[in-house]
Write an enzyme that holds these catalytic residues in place. Sequence first.
Site, PDB file in Angstrom:
ATOM      1  N   SER A 151      68.008  35.939  10.751  1.00 12.00           N
ATOM      2  CA  SER A 151      68.474  36.666   9.572  1.00 12.00           C
ATOM      3  C   SER A 151      69.918  36.294   9.250  1.00 12.00           C
ATOM      4  CB  SER A 151      68.310  38.170   9.810  1.00 12.00           C
ATOM      5  OG  SER A 151      68.507  38.912   8.637  1.00 12.00           O
ATOM      6  N   ASP A 206      58.143  38.280   3.349  1.00  8.23           N
ATOM      7  CA  ASP A 206      59.354  38.842   3.971  1.00  8.23           C
ATOM      8  C   ASP A 206      60.189  39.489   2.875  1.00  8.23           C
ATOM      9  OD1 ASP A 206      61.746  39.391   5.207  1.00  8.23           O
ATOM     10  OD2 ASP A 206      61.985  37.404   6.103  1.00  8.23           O
ATOM     11  N   HIS A 216      59.979  40.188   8.621  1.00 10.42           N
ATOM     12  CA  HIS A 216      61.307  39.604   8.817  1.00 10.42           C
ATOM     13  C   HIS A 216      61.634  39.308  10.275  1.00 10.42           C
ATOM     14  CE1 HIS A 216      65.253  38.547   7.417  1.00 10.42           C
ATOM     15  NE2 HIS A 216      65.868  39.486   8.128  1.00 10.42           N
TER      16      HIS A 216
END
Length: 278
Positions: free
Chosen positions: A95, A217, A245
């Site tokens: 991320s 996502d 995610h």
Amino acid sequence: MHPILLRNNVKILGEGSQVIVFAHGFGCAQSSWKFITDAFLKDYKVILFDYVGSGDSDLSQYDQRKYATLEGYACDIIDIIEALDLNNIIFVGHSVSSMIGMIAALQMPEVFKKLVFIGPSPRYLNDHDYIGGFNIGDIETIFEHIADDYVSWSKQLAPVVMNSPLKPELADFLQECFEATDPSVALAFAMATFKADYRDKLKNLEVPSLTLQSSNDIMAPLSAGEFIHKNTPENFLVVMKATGHFPHISEPEETIREIKDFIEDISLKSASDHLYTP
């Protein structure tokens, strides 16, 4: 022990000589990698850590001004590299840590061998033709919810971003990770994340990189992964079967396979239909 290693709760595991650094994302800690790290211990030297303010890091070292931007978190990575005198690093960031790792690699390209971005986004906010997935109202609402009741927000968020309804225990695990973070630190990290825009930095990255894009996502849509792929030299894009995610938690076997294929050059020799080359 070096004070930086204590500050960031650095763990060194594995039997190999090739260094691979795993950097966790927002609201998590190094424990979020526990579903995949065992697969790398035989052949790699695995470095795990917690950003200051996360996990079991030294919270007394948290500086709100320093960590108001992602550059502050990149300093943690650089400090660890220097403390351990690391070279030829494979960096795996989840991320927001994807862009944090890129920042570090732009500052010290000579010590990085390859970068793996899992669910990355160079900008979360929509901007004209660019689709980051969020508008300004969405982001302001996120900040308000974190500030008002972080625990309740975490409970609502965890199952949505995990997107693995057949494995509710994974959302529970993620929720526990979120709740272990101090709400004020979480808010500051969220603001640093959602206000960031590193689109214009991608072209300067000299280190080969892989973008691992999950299907469906909501935090990092395919458009963000495609933007990184199209605007970053030597970037490869893999669209995974995994949804959500957190593919390193929800689909560890697929995640392990894709990481190993890239860092061991397997996919580059026999590209499959889900691999996009530069």
